[in-house]
Design a protein around this motif. Structure first.
Motif, PDB file in Angstrom:
ATOM      1  N   ALA A  69      -3.856  10.836  92.399  1.00 31.37           N
ATOM      2  CA  ALA A  69      -3.171  11.503  93.504  1.00 31.37           C
ATOM      3  C   ALA A  69      -2.754  10.456  94.516  1.00 31.37           C
ATOM      4  O   ALA A  69      -3.529   9.564  94.859  1.00 31.37           O
ATOM      5  CB  ALA A  69      -4.081  12.534  94.153  1.00 31.37           C
ATOM      6  N   VAL A  70      -1.539  10.571  94.996  1.00 28.54           N
ATOM      7  CA  VAL A  70      -1.004   9.638  95.989  1.00 28.54           C
ATOM      8  C   VAL A  70      -0.570  10.442  97.216  1.00 28.54           C
ATOM      9  O   VAL A  70       0.229  11.380  97.096  1.00 28.54           O
ATOM     10  CB  VAL A  70       0.203   8.855  95.440  1.00 28.54           C
ATOM     11  CG1 VAL A  70       0.707   7.866  96.484  1.00 28.54           C
ATOM     12  CG2 VAL A  70      -0.162   8.143  94.147  1.00 28.54           C
ATOM     13  N   ILE A  71      -1.119  10.076  98.379  1.00 23.77           N
ATOM     14  CA  ILE A  71      -0.721  10.684  99.643  1.00 23.77           C
ATOM     15  C   ILE A  71      -0.056   9.607 100.486  1.00 23.77           C
ATOM     16  O   ILE A  71      -0.630   8.547 100.711  1.00 23.77           O
ATOM     17  CB  ILE A  71      -1.931  11.257 100.409  1.00 23.77           C
ATOM     18  CG1 ILE A  71      -2.647  12.322  99.572  1.00 23.77           C
ATOM     19  CG2 ILE A  71      -1.491  11.836 101.750  1.00 23.77           C
ATOM     20  CD1 ILE A  71      -3.965  12.791 100.185  1.00 23.77           C
ATOM     21  N   ASP A  72       1.138   9.874 100.951  1.00 24.98           N
ATOM     22  CA  ASP A  72       1.856   8.914 101.785  1.00 24.98           C
ATOM     23  C   ASP A  72       1.898   9.442 103.216  1.00 24.98           C
ATOM     24  O   ASP A  72       2.785  10.214 103.595  1.00 24.98           O
ATOM     25  CB  ASP A  72       3.270   8.691 101.255  1.00 24.98           C
ATOM     26  CG  ASP A  72       4.008   7.592 102.012  1.00 24.98           C
ATOM     27  OD1 ASP A  72       3.471   7.098 103.020  1.00 24.98           O
ATOM     28  OD2 ASP A  72       5.127   7.236 101.588  1.00 24.98           O
ATOM     29  N   TYR A  73       0.931   9.011 104.019  1.00 24.48           N
ATOM     30  CA  TYR A  73       0.842   9.481 105.391  1.00 24.48           C
ATOM     31  C   TYR A  73       1.906   8.866 106.299  1.00 24.48           C
ATOM     32  O   TYR A  73       1.973   9.211 107.483  1.00 24.48           O
ATOM     33  CB  TYR A  73      -0.543   9.183 105.958  1.00 24.48           C
ATOM     34  CG  TYR A  73      -1.623  10.124 105.498  1.00 24.48           C
ATOM     35  CD1 TYR A  73      -1.484  11.503 105.621  1.00 24.48           C
ATOM     36  CD2 TYR A  73      -2.812   9.646 104.943  1.00 24.48           C
ATOM     37  CE1 TYR A  73      -2.479  12.376 105.205  1.00 24.48           C
ATOM     38  CE2 TYR A  73      -3.818  10.502 104.525  1.00 24.48           C
ATOM     39  CZ  TYR A  73      -3.652  11.869 104.666  1.00 24.48           C
ATOM     40  OH  TYR A  73      -4.639  12.726 104.257  1.00 24.48           O
ATOM     41  N   SER A  74       2.734   7.984 105.792  1.00 22.21           N
ATOM     42  CA  SER A  74       3.832   7.464 106.603  1.00 22.21           C
ATOM     43  C   SER A  74       4.965   8.484 106.695  1.00 22.21           C
ATOM     44  O   SER A  74       5.867   8.339 107.527  1.00 22.21           O
ATOM     45  CB  SER A  74       4.358   6.144 106.042  1.00 22.21           C
ATOM     46  OG  SER A  74       5.041   6.345 104.816  1.00 22.21           O
ATOM     47  N   LYS A  75       4.929   9.509 105.864  1.00 22.54           N
ATOM     48  CA  LYS A  75       5.918  10.584 105.903  1.00 22.54           C
ATOM     49  C   LYS A  75       5.412  11.716 106.798  1.00 22.54           C
ATOM     50  O   LYS A  75       4.208  11.940 106.901  1.00 22.54           O
ATOM     51  CB  LYS A  75       6.189  11.120 104.493  1.00 22.54           C
ATOM     52  CG  LYS A  75       6.851  10.115 103.563  1.00 22.54           C
ATOM     53  CD  LYS A  75       7.077  10.711 102.183  1.00 22.54           C
ATOM     54  CE  LYS A  75       7.791   9.728 101.268  1.00 22.54           C
ATOM     55  NZ  LYS A  75       9.192   9.492 101.678  1.00 22.54           N
ATOM     56  N   PRO A  76       6.313  12.460 107.444  1.00 26.48           N
ATOM     57  CA  PRO A  76       5.879  13.578 108.291  1.00 26.48           C
ATOM     58  C   PRO A  76       5.264  14.700 107.462  1.00 26.48           C
ATOM     59  O   PRO A  76       5.583  14.858 106.283  1.00 26.48           O
ATOM     60  CB  PRO A  76       7.169  14.021 108.972  1.00 26.48           C
ATOM     61  CG  PRO A  76       8.267  13.575 108.065  1.00 26.48           C
ATOM     62  CD  PRO A  76       7.783  12.288 107.449  1.00 26.48           C
ATOM     63  N   SER A  77       4.415  15.492 108.100  1.00 25.86           N
ATOM     64  CA  SER A  77       3.713  16.541 107.362  1.00 25.86           C
ATOM     65  C   SER A  77       4.638  17.674 106.916  1.00 25.86           C
ATOM     66  O   SER A  77       4.263  18.487 106.070  1.00 25.86           O
ATOM     67  CB  SER A  77       2.576  17.117 108.201  1.00 25.86           C
ATOM     68  OG  SER A  77       3.073  17.852 109.316  1.00 25.86           O
ATOM     69  N   SER A  78       5.843  17.731 107.473  1.00 28.83           N
ATOM     70  CA  SER A  78       6.803  18.760 107.066  1.00 28.83           C
ATOM     71  C   SER A  78       7.406  18.473 105.698  1.00 28.83           C
ATOM     72  O   SER A  78       8.061  19.344 105.114  1.00 28.83           O
ATOM     73  CB  SER A  78       7.924  18.873 108.102  1.00 28.83           C
ATOM     74  OG  SER A  78       8.574  17.622 108.264  1.00 28.83           O
ATOM     75  N   GLN A  79       7.203  17.264 105.193  1.00 31.53           N
ATOM     76  CA  GLN A  79       7.727  16.885 103.882  1.00 31.53           C
ATOM     77  C   GLN A  79       6.613  16.855 102.844  1.00 31.53           C
ATOM     78  O   GLN A  79       5.494  16.436 103.160  1.00 31.53           O
ATOM     79  CB  GLN A  79       8.359  15.494 103.944  1.00 31.53           C
ATOM     80  CG  GLN A  79       9.570  15.387 104.834  1.00 31.53           C
ATOM     81  CD  GLN A  79      10.158  13.978 104.816  1.00 31.53           C
ATOM     82  OE1 GLN A  79       9.832  13.154 103.962  1.00 31.53           O
ATOM     83  NE2 GLN A  79      11.039  13.691 105.765  1.00 31.53           N
TER      84      GLN A  79
END
Length: 240
Positions: A69-79
């Motif tokens: 699993a990959v989470i990219d927290y640099s993106k906003p939570s709306s995406q």
């Protein structure tokens, strides 16, 4: 007629090679490249870092995993910023919204913590463990593998669970989804299936461009030779 038959026989090796091309091309791609192709909205550099970290964990005695699993927290939570891959068969299983902790930021996460009661998300590499039924329903425990970065995850009860505040409607109206107490919460509709795909020793990589972490993480420092051996083992398991 005889000449046509001879021509067909002569071209048989070439035809066979054409049929084999897709599998050979898949094997030729590195795992990071293959997963990046499956997730065109993801930053390929983030996918590459996630693969390197997960493979590096194996070189340090960690058991092989089948899911990442990959989470990219640099993106906003709306995406949608969570991707779950089958790394053996090279498939994208989920692409989902995921919450961050309320003290990590509003629409965008910018602050991360390993401290108890911080109500903030943690970055780095995690390994999943067992599931349980808690106050947030079916949930998945995770162990943080990086000392000083996320190794308090179990003590902090940083788990994957479903939450009603993770939904597209809220993202459209408010410009963000709801926030957790530090957990990577997902939509309730897919939580059970996603958790089942990730339970039992799979890998979770939570990214943010924190330069200190990127420079110091042991899981981002393995040599290309070490990673190549792990990738060869993964390809062998898939039978490519």
């Amino acid at each position: 007629m005889i000449r046509s038959f001879r021509t067909l026989l002569a071209s048989a090796p070439l035809l066979g090679a054409l049929f084999l091309l897709p599998a050979q091309a898949q094997a030729a791609d590195s795992l990071g490249e293959a997963l990046a192709h499956l997730a065109p909205s993801a930053d390929p550099k983030v996918i590459s870092l996630a693969v390197k970290a997960a493979e590096c964990a194996q070189t340090q005695g960690g058991a092989p995993s089948d899911r990442l699993a990959v989470i990219d927290y640099s993106k906003p939570s709306s995406q949608p910023r969570l991707w779950v891959f089958d790394t053996v068969n090279r498939k994208l299983l989920f692409h989902e919204l995921v919450a961050h902790g309320k003290n990590s930021g509003d629409a965008n996460a910018t602050k991360f913590s390993n401290a108890p009661e911080s109500l903030a998300s943690s970055i780095g590499l995690f390994r999943t463990s067992d599931t349980y039924m808690g106050k947030n329903g079916y949930s998945l425990r995770m162990s943080g593998l990086e000392p000083g970065v996320n190794d308090q995850a179990l003590a902090r009860a940083i788990v994957i669970h479903g939450a009603a505040y993770v939904n597209e409607a809220m993202a459209k109206v408010a410009g963000r989804i709801g926030r957790s107490w530090g957990c990577p919460a997902v939509r309730t509709a897919i939580a059970h299936k996603l958790i089942d795909a990730l339970k039992g020793g799979q890998m979770v990589f939570s990214y943010y461009p924190d330069q200190r972490w990127l420079a110091s993480s042991h899981y981002l420092k393995c040599s290309n030779g070490q990673l190549a051996k792990v990738e060869a083992n993964t390809v062998a398991r898939a039978g490519i």
